[in-house]
Design a protein around this motif. Structure first.
Motif, PDB file in Angstrom:
ATOM      1  N   GLN A  69       6.756  10.880   6.761  1.00 15.23           N
ATOM      2  CA  GLN A  69       5.728  11.720   6.164  1.00 15.23           C
ATOM      3  C   GLN A  69       5.833  11.723   4.644  1.00 15.23           C
ATOM      4  O   GLN A  69       4.819  11.731   3.940  1.00 15.23           O
ATOM      5  N   ALA A  70       7.060  11.724   4.116  1.00 12.91           N
ATOM      6  CA  ALA A  70       7.233  11.678   2.665  1.00 12.91           C
ATOM      7  C   ALA A  70       6.733  10.362   2.092  1.00 12.91           C
ATOM      8  O   ALA A  70       6.150  10.325   1.003  1.00 12.91           O
ATOM      9  N   ALA A  71       6.950   9.269   2.814  1.00 11.67           N
ATOM     10  CA  ALA A  71       6.480   7.964   2.338  1.00 11.67           C
ATOM     11  C   ALA A  71       4.960   7.904   2.311  1.00 11.67           C
ATOM     12  O   ALA A  71       4.359   7.365   1.382  1.00 11.67           O
ATOM     13  N   ILE A  72       4.303   8.469   3.323  1.00 11.73           N
ATOM     14  CA  ILE A  72       2.837   8.493   3.352  1.00 11.73           C
ATOM     15  C   ILE A  72       2.304   9.351   2.225  1.00 11.73           C
ATOM     16  O   ILE A  72       1.342   8.988   1.532  1.00 11.73           O
ATOM     17  N   ALA A  73       2.926  10.517   2.003  1.00 12.51           N
ATOM     18  CA  ALA A  73       2.495  11.382   0.902  1.00 12.51           C
ATOM     19  C   ALA A  73       2.697  10.712  -0.446  1.00 12.51           C
ATOM     20  O   ALA A  73       1.899  10.879  -1.370  1.00 12.51           O
ATOM     21  N   ALA A  74       3.780   9.936  -0.574  1.00 13.65           N
ATOM     22  CA  ALA A  74       4.043   9.244  -1.830  1.00 13.65           C
ATOM     23  C   ALA A  74       2.972   8.195  -2.118  1.00 13.65           C
ATOM     24  O   ALA A  74       2.552   8.019  -3.260  1.00 13.65           O
ATOM     25  N   ALA A  75       2.537   7.488  -1.092  1.00 15.21           N
ATOM     26  CA  ALA A  75       1.491   6.474  -1.284  1.00 15.21           C
ATOM     27  C   ALA A  75       0.166   7.104  -1.675  1.00 15.21           C
ATOM     28  O   ALA A  75      -0.626   6.507  -2.402  1.00 15.21           O
ATOM     29  N   ASN A  76      -0.095   8.325  -1.209  1.00 14.92           N
ATOM     30  CA  ASN A  76      -1.350   9.003  -1.522  1.00 14.92           C
ATOM     31  C   ASN A  76      -1.304   9.749  -2.844  1.00 14.92           C
ATOM     32  O   ASN A  76      -2.312  10.335  -3.253  1.00 14.92           O
ATOM     33  N   ALA A  77      -0.150   9.770  -3.522  1.00 15.94           N
ATOM     34  CA  ALA A  77       0.004  10.537  -4.755  1.00 15.94           C
ATOM     35  C   ALA A  77      -0.335   9.733  -6.000  1.00 15.94           C
ATOM     36  O   ALA A  77      -0.139  10.220  -7.101  1.00 15.94           O
ATOM     37  N   LEU A  78      -0.815   8.497  -5.846  1.00 18.78           N
ATOM     38  CA  LEU A  78      -1.176   7.699  -7.009  1.00 18.78           C
ATOM     39  C   LEU A  78      -2.381   8.300  -7.708  1.00 18.78           C
ATOM     40  O   LEU A  78      -3.323   8.762  -7.055  1.00 18.78           O
ATOM     41  N   PRO A  79      -2.398   8.325  -9.048  1.00 19.81           N
ATOM     42  CA  PRO A  79      -3.568   8.862  -9.758  1.00 19.81           C
ATOM     43  C   PRO A  79      -4.779   7.959  -9.576  1.00 19.81           C
ATOM     44  O   PRO A  79      -4.665   6.760  -9.299  1.00 19.81           O
ATOM     45  N   ASP A  80      -5.962   8.539  -9.763  1.00 19.35           N
ATOM     46  CA  ASP A  80      -7.198   7.786  -9.553  1.00 19.35           C
ATOM     47  C   ASP A  80      -7.338   6.622 -10.518  1.00 19.35           C
ATOM     48  O   ASP A  80      -7.862   5.558 -10.162  1.00 19.35           O
TER      49      ASP A  80
END
Length: 328
Positions: A69-80
């Motif tokens: 779950q942390a890895a998925i959240a990390a991938a989605n945390a990239l700025p636009d």
């Protein structure tokens, strides 16, 4: 009756019809200097070798806990603004597109990917790539493009291969890039997996292990090396048992089962080593906060080098806005 007149025969060379000097009669077309260099580089970097090996360093990971779950959240945390095309991206894309390397659009995408990796690491290699690409001729033969690819390809002493054994278990192993992919299949079938038994007409059929990558699904040729199959420096591989004949004479695939002595070695997947977590982090995971700082620094460097960064202000202020790359 008189014999039919024979057509005149061409003059035969002296010495009993010996072939011309300089090349054997059965030799094919001569190789160019570029083709010889390509063959030499491929022998040093891609062709299968049986005299190389590395320490496997096997590791079994579970992907059902907090780390996934942390890895998925990390991938989605990239700025636009990470997805916006800047001047460095264009400088890296245009030379590859003009020279036709990697099939045009594919070569441009590869150059853009390398430029993004350089930005994330604090480098600005886009302009350097442009200056290096401008020296290449616009019209290149297949051998010239292959030579350029081999010369650009970095050298690795080992490749990290992760095999998806089930929905919640990953096996990580190391191989030399020039080892055959069949070495992975042999190791899985002899040390890690329980072979399925399929009795047909009172005899046991030997199952074979099929290795493939996805998406899209690409079955790996086990006689070729990891480098030839583009599995360097790291790759995620899937596997399945293939039976020559199943119940009722029908072939089919069987699920993988980890051997009992290896199940006790399964541990939690570390978040810091997850490939997706190298580009960002989840705010709720304090152990990966330095990754968030590096992602923010990469975004700032991109805006300074020519990126628009219009959506970065909204992301920094905590206001949820629609990404600019999202089109309705």
């Amino acid at each position: 009756p008189t014999a039919a007149a024979q057509p005149p025969q061409p003059p035969q060379p002296a010495g009993g019809g010996a072939p011309p000097r300089g090349r054997p009669a059965s030799a094919g077309p001569a190789l160019t200097v570029t083709e010889l260099r390509v063959a030499e580089l491929r022998a040093r970097t891609e062709v299968v070798r049986t005299d190389v090996s590395v320490d496997r360093q096997p590791k079994l990971y579970s992907t059902t806990g907090r780390s996934l779950q942390a890895a998925i959240a990390a991938a989605n945390a990239l700025p636009d603004d990470f997805y916006e095309v800047g001047t460095n991206d264009l400088a890296a894309i245009m030379p590859a597109a003009l020279s036709g390397e990697g099939g045009g659009a594919a070569g441009g995408a590869e150059a853009a990917s390398s430029s993004s990796r350089a930005r994330a690491g604090g480098g600005g290699g886009g302009c350097a790539g442009a200056s290096g690409g401008s020296s290449q001729p616009l019209v290149q033969t297949k051998a010239m493009r292959e030579l350029a690819r081999l010369q650009r390809m970095p050298t690795y002493q080992a490749t990290v291969v992760r095999v998806r054994l089930s929905a919640d278990v990953l096996l990580q192993l190391r191989f030399h890039p020039q080892e055959p992919v069949g070495a992975l299949a042999r190791l899985l079938s002899t040390e890690y997996l329980v072979q399925p038994a399929a009795a047909v007409s009172g005899s046991e059929l030997a199952p074979s292990l099929r290795l493939y990558t996805t998406p899209p699904m690409r079955v790996l040729d086990q006689t070729r090396s990891f480098a030839e199959q583009q599995l360097v420096p790291a790759a995620l591989v899937h596997a399945s048992w293939e039976m020559a004949g199943g119940v009722g004479g029908h072939s089919g695939a069987h699920a993988l089962e980890l051997s009992a002595d290896k199940q006790a070695l399964v541990s939690e997947l570390p978040t810091q080593q997850e490939p997706a977590a190298r580009h960002g982090t989840s705010a709720s995971d304090p152990g990966t906060q330095p990754l968030a700082q590096s992602a923010a620094a990469a975004a700032a460097a991109r805006r300074a080098s020519g990126g628009t960064g219009g959506s970065a202000g909204g992301a920094a202020g905590g206001k949820a806005t629609k990404p600019k790359w999202f089109k309705m």
